[in-house]
Scaffold this motif. Sequence first.
Motif, PDB file in Angstrom:
ATOM      1  N   LEU A 333       0.826  -1.207   0.000  1.00  0.00           N
ATOM      2  CA  LEU A 333       0.000   0.000   0.000  1.00  0.00           C
ATOM      3  C   LEU A 333       0.858   1.254   0.000  1.00  0.00           C
ATOM      4  CD1 LEU A 333      -2.831  -0.927   2.552  1.00  0.00           C
ATOM      5  CD2 LEU A 333      -3.044  -0.722   0.069  1.00  0.00           C
ATOM      6  N   VAL A 334       1.908   1.260   0.800  1.00  0.00           N
ATOM      7  CA  VAL A 334       2.805   2.413   0.837  1.00  0.00           C
ATOM      8  C   VAL A 334       3.486   2.594  -0.519  1.00  0.00           C
ATOM      9  CG1 VAL A 334       4.905   3.347   1.886  1.00  0.00           C
ATOM     10  CG2 VAL A 334       3.141   2.317   3.319  1.00  0.00           C
ATOM     11  N   ASN A 335       3.934   1.495  -1.134  1.00  0.00           N
ATOM     12  CA  ASN A 335       4.533   1.595  -2.466  1.00  0.00           C
ATOM     13  C   ASN A 335       3.571   2.234  -3.459  1.00  0.00           C
ATOM     14  OD1 ASN A 335       6.901   0.432  -1.645  1.00  0.00           O
ATOM     15  ND2 ASN A 335       6.589  -1.524  -2.678  1.00  0.00           N
ATOM     16  N   ALA A 336       2.286   1.854  -3.381  1.00  0.00           N
ATOM     17  CA  ALA A 336       1.299   2.395  -4.315  1.00  0.00           C
ATOM     18  C   ALA A 336       1.108   3.896  -4.106  1.00  0.00           C
ATOM     19  CB  ALA A 336      -0.026   1.653  -4.153  1.00  0.00           C
ATOM     20  N   VAL A 337       1.021   4.320  -2.846  1.00  0.00           N
ATOM     21  CA  VAL A 337       0.827   5.748  -2.572  1.00  0.00           C
ATOM     22  C   VAL A 337       2.061   6.551  -2.987  1.00  0.00           C
ATOM     23  CG1 VAL A 337       0.378   7.436  -0.762  1.00  0.00           C
ATOM     24  CG2 VAL A 337      -0.826   5.249  -0.739  1.00  0.00           C
ATOM     25  N   ARG A 338       3.231   6.002  -2.731  1.00  0.00           N
ATOM     26  CA  ARG A 338       4.462   6.664  -3.165  1.00  0.00           C
ATOM     27  C   ARG A 338       4.518   6.750  -4.688  1.00  0.00           C
ATOM     28  NH1 ARG A 338       5.556   9.109   1.415  1.00  0.00           N
ATOM     29  NH2 ARG A 338       6.457   7.835   3.059  1.00  0.00           N
ATOM     30  N   ALA A 339       4.102   5.686  -5.357  1.00  0.00           N
ATOM     31  CA  ALA A 339       4.110   5.682  -6.824  1.00  0.00           C
ATOM     32  C   ALA A 339       3.200   6.759  -7.385  1.00  0.00           C
ATOM     33  CB  ALA A 339       3.691   4.318  -7.346  1.00  0.00           C
ATOM     34  N   LEU A 340       2.136   7.091  -6.654  1.00  0.00           N
ATOM     35  CA  LEU A 340       1.217   8.144  -7.094  1.00  0.00           C
ATOM     36  C   LEU A 340       1.763   9.543  -6.835  1.00  0.00           C
ATOM     37  CD1 LEU A 340      -2.150   6.550  -5.981  1.00  0.00           C
ATOM     38  CD2 LEU A 340      -1.558   7.213  -8.318  1.00  0.00           C
ATOM     39  N   GLY A 341       2.882   9.643  -6.133  1.00  0.00           N
ATOM     40  CA  GLY A 341       3.525  10.939  -5.982  1.00  0.00           C
ATOM     41  C   GLY A 341       3.611  11.469  -4.585  1.00  0.00           C
ATOM     42  N   LEU A 342       3.210  10.687  -3.569  1.00  0.00           N
ATOM     43  CA  LEU A 342       3.326  11.183  -2.200  1.00  0.00           C
ATOM     44  C   LEU A 342       4.804  11.267  -1.834  1.00  0.00           C
ATOM     45  CD1 LEU A 342       1.525  11.928   0.316  1.00  0.00           C
ATOM     46  CD2 LEU A 342       2.204   9.700   1.203  1.00  0.00           C
ATOM     47  N   PRO A 343       5.278  12.437  -1.432  1.00  0.00           N
ATOM     48  CA  PRO A 343       6.703  12.560  -1.079  1.00  0.00           C
ATOM     49  C   PRO A 343       7.012  11.826   0.215  1.00  0.00           C
ATOM     50  CG  PRO A 343       5.545  14.603  -0.596  1.00  0.00           C
ATOM     51  CD  PRO A 343       4.558  13.715  -1.317  1.00  0.00           C
ATOM     52  N   ALA A 344       8.234  11.316   0.320  1.00  0.00           N
ATOM     53  CA  ALA A 344       8.675  10.677   1.553  1.00  0.00           C
ATOM     54  C   ALA A 344       8.804  11.734   2.643  1.00  0.00           C
ATOM     55  CB  ALA A 344      10.010   9.971   1.340  1.00  0.00           C
ATOM     56  N   LYS A 345       8.505  11.314   3.892  1.00  0.00           N
ATOM     57  CA  LYS A 345       8.605  12.239   5.011  1.00  0.00           C
ATOM     58  C   LYS A 345      10.051  12.650   5.232  1.00  0.00           C
ATOM     59  CE  LYS A 345       7.382  12.746   9.899  1.00  0.00           C
ATOM     60  NZ  LYS A 345       6.836  12.084  11.096  1.00  0.00           N
ATOM     61  N   GLN A 346      10.264  13.950   5.399  1.00  0.00           N
ATOM     62  CA  GLN A 346      11.625  14.463   5.598  1.00  0.00           C
ATOM     63  C   GLN A 346      12.067  14.262   7.048  1.00  0.00           C
ATOM     64  OE1 GLN A 346      13.419  15.571   2.968  1.00  0.00           O
ATOM     65  NE2 GLN A 346      11.659  14.946   1.743  1.00  0.00           N
TER      66      GLN A 346
END
Length: 346
Positions: A333-346
């Motif tokens: 699920l995290v991979n999918a959201v990241r693939a959609l463009g959610l930036p990683a937390k700084q």
Amino acid sequence: MAHQTTTIRTLILALSLVAGSACAREPSGALPKLKLDPSRVAVVGLSSGAYMATQAQLAYPDVFPNAAIVAGGPYGCAGGKLDVALSTCMKGAPLPDVAALVASARQRAAAGDIGPLADLAHSHVYLLHGDGDSVVAPAVAEAGAQFYRQLREATPALAGMQVVDDGARHFAHNLPVAAKGDDCDKSVSPYLGHCGFDAAGEIFSQMFGQPSGKPEVAKGELLSFDQDALRPDGADAFLASRGYLYLPPACAAGKPCGLVVALHGCKQNADAIGETFVKDAGFNRWADAYGVAVLYPQTRASFAPLNPQACWDWWGYSGTDYDTRHGVQLRWLVNAVRALGLPAKQ
């Protein structure tokens, strides 16, 4: 052997935990990159999807700050045991020990097995269930609401977390939709109860506030994509090969966009009911009004591991770490959201 056969049949029947535009374009192999607003991301689930939504929020609160739980119980309820899932977490016999589950969640957060609870400081949690639910007992769903309230009380950083318990409505084990019909008090496929209550609209309102308009029909595009391309480190996440994404016109045009990850219940995946949940649950037209894309991941049924009704993993069929940051479905699920463009937390 006869006893074993009966036991297996009983388990298969008991695992029937459910909730519940043109044809989708064929998979392109990759999700589109969107301009996602991290504060406007929510995970929504029905039944087994509700348990999974709670797991996603607790394991990755930085990714899923908001959650809507429909006919689900508290985080960690099953404890990796199928018999507990079928009794305590569905029938409420005995009821979940909410205080113990809250203490466990706090310990797991401190150990890093789930995310930092402080990341839920400004979260919205909406819990919906019907008083006619005979699959997940209303008392179990109430325990889910108690879990969030007690977690907030026990964690000073969560004083601002908003928890709404909507448990006084009359419907069975399904997701209510705006139209009226004769199946509101039944739990029958496709588990969309025609109750005259637009649960999708209420969920969007609880997650994101009031909309700017109220569209009558969805005007965006329904895409399908290759779920296998998002396997975490190549590991099998026990999902179908194809998932769906509803893309509103505003998101497709490159404007800032929110995201709802909508998790179906058991027997509610596309292999079982086609695109009915994806198209008719009510989320897509509200997605247009809010400028929010909707991701519809799809599970798959299997007998090894034992998951004949294509449920999300909320008792451990994918591994002992199923409800932690190491769980294969949660990582997917995290991979999918990241693939959609959610930036990683700084």
